[in-house]
Motif scaffolding. Structure first.
Motif, mmCIF file in Angstrom:
data_model
loop_
_atom_site.group_PDB
_atom_site.id
_atom_site.type_symbol
_atom_site.label_atom_id
_atom_site.label_comp_id
_atom_site.label_asym_id
_atom_site.label_seq_id
_atom_site.Cartn_x
_atom_site.Cartn_y
_atom_site.Cartn_z
ATOM 1 N N ILE A 177 0.881 -1.170 0.000
ATOM 2 C CA ILE A 177 0.000 0.000 0.000
ATOM 3 C C ILE A 177 0.917 1.218 0.000
ATOM 4 C CG2 ILE A 177 -1.767 1.286 1.273
ATOM 5 C CD1 ILE A 177 -2.705 -1.407 0.022
ATOM 6 N N LEU A 178 0.650 2.144 -0.901
ATOM 7 C CA LEU A 178 1.487 3.324 -1.065
ATOM 8 C C LEU A 178 1.305 4.284 0.105
ATOM 9 C CD1 LEU A 178 3.455 4.811 -2.923
ATOM 10 C CD2 LEU A 178 1.487 5.631 -4.218
ATOM 11 N N ASN A 179 2.403 4.648 0.715
ATOM 12 C CA ASN A 179 2.408 5.605 1.814
ATOM 13 C C ASN A 179 1.970 6.969 1.280
ATOM 14 O OD1 ASN A 179 3.252 7.620 3.641
ATOM 15 N ND2 ASN A 179 4.976 6.399 4.348
ATOM 16 N N PRO A 180 0.944 7.597 1.865
ATOM 17 C CA PRO A 180 0.461 8.900 1.380
ATOM 18 C C PRO A 180 1.559 9.965 1.296
ATOM 19 C CG PRO A 180 -1.032 8.013 3.022
ATOM 20 C CD PRO A 180 0.160 7.107 3.001
ATOM 21 N N ALA A 181 2.524 9.924 2.210
ATOM 22 C CA ALA A 181 3.608 10.907 2.195
ATOM 23 C C ALA A 181 4.523 10.715 0.981
ATOM 24 C CB ALA A 181 4.417 10.813 3.488
ATOM 25 N N GLU A 182 4.568 9.506 0.451
ATOM 26 C CA GLU A 182 5.441 9.180 -0.677
ATOM 27 C C GLU A 182 4.710 9.266 -2.018
ATOM 28 O OE1 GLU A 182 8.366 5.481 -1.973
ATOM 29 O OE2 GLU A 182 6.709 5.083 -0.611
ATOM 30 N N LYS A 183 3.402 9.250 -1.999
ATOM 31 C CA LYS A 183 2.613 9.116 -3.221
ATOM 32 C C LYS A 183 2.950 10.163 -4.276
ATOM 33 C CE LYS A 183 -1.988 8.361 -5.053
ATOM 34 N NZ LYS A 183 -3.386 8.073 -4.764
ATOM 35 N N GLY A 184 3.058 11.420 -3.899
ATOM 36 C CA GLY A 184 3.340 12.475 -4.874
ATOM 37 C C GLY A 184 4.651 12.251 -5.611
ATOM 38 N N ARG A 185 5.690 11.901 -4.888
ATOM 39 C CA ARG A 185 7.005 11.656 -5.503
ATOM 40 C C ARG A 185 6.972 10.419 -6.387
ATOM 41 N NH1 ARG A 185 8.263 12.262 -0.202
ATOM 42 N NH2 ARG A 185 8.948 10.098 -0.032
ATOM 43 N N TYR A 186 6.329 9.362 -5.887
ATOM 44 C CA TYR A 186 6.264 8.098 -6.620
ATOM 45 C C TYR A 186 5.494 8.275 -7.934
ATOM 46 C CZ TYR A 186 5.481 3.019 -7.272
ATOM 47 O OH TYR A 186 5.438 1.731 -7.762
ATOM 48 N N VAL A 187 4.357 8.929 -7.859
ATOM 49 C CA VAL A 187 3.526 9.162 -9.045
ATOM 50 C C VAL A 187 4.269 10.050 -10.046
ATOM 51 C CG1 VAL A 187 1.430 10.376 -9.805
ATOM 52 C CG2 VAL A 187 1.294 8.683 -7.973
ATOM 53 N N ALA A 188 4.914 11.113 -9.564
ATOM 54 C CA ALA A 188 5.662 12.008 -10.463
ATOM 55 C C ALA A 188 6.796 11.253 -11.156
ATOM 56 C CB ALA A 188 6.211 13.199 -9.679
#
Length: 186
Positions: free
Chosen positions: A29-40
């Protein structure tokens, strides 16, 4: 050497299901704090991969095939991250991505949308079959073509055939797949 082949085969057998990949820590499950960087990162990766694929098509068709597959792989992980908060990493990422995509596209609402998108794609692309809604076949085909191209298989090398294959993979596998996944992300 025989021992290594057996152990690899056993590990592959064990990691066939979404739950097995999740239990192994490959699907998370993707950590919300990491999601923006991971998606970008994934968005830029798939965009770079497909542009690279087109740019080198005629000069380096082998690498064009490899880049086409990685564009498909990275947009798949992007879709899973954006829509389902799924992060896939570590060893086994390619198979895990295929398994995860196979798990989520079985939702009825998604199937209906995929069929509609395939019907639209059928008007543009030669090899699209709108009666076969399982778009995972495109990802699997891209992976197989990448593996055949990237690794020595013992088959005769033919530059003209490789260029034809690279062109078909870009235009009849990668482009329709990317277009459909982009629409599913809306």
């Amino acid at each position: 050497i025989k021992y290594l082949k057996i152990s690899v085969k056993m590990r592959d057998t064990e990691l066939k299901t979404y739950e097995n990949f999740k239990n192994a820590g490959i699907i998370e499950i993707l950590n919300p704090a990491e999601k923006g960087r991971y998606v970008a990162f994934l968005r830029k990766s798939y965009e770079n991969d497909i542009e690279h694929c087109k740019f080198i098509l005629f000069k380096f068709p082998r690498w064009s095939i490899i880049s086409a597959y990685y564009a498909m792989h990275n947009i798949s992980k992007l879709f899973l991250a954006e829509k389902y908060n799924i992060k896939i990493s570590k060893k086994g990422v390619h198979r895990a991505t295929i398994v995860a995509m196979g798990s989520v596209i079985n939702e009825d609402a998604l199937k209906t949308k995929i069929i509609r998108l395939l019907q639209e794609a059928d008007k543009i692309y030669e090899f699209v079959n709108p009666r076969d809604w399982n778009i995972i076949k495109y990802l699997v085909k891209g992976r197989k073509e990448r593996e055949k191209t990237q690794y020595y298989t013992g088959s005769a090398f033919n530059e003209q055939l490789l260029l034809k294959n690279a062109h078909e993979i870009l235009n009849e596998i990668a482009k329709p797949y990317l277009k459909i996944i982009k629409e599913l992300m809306k």
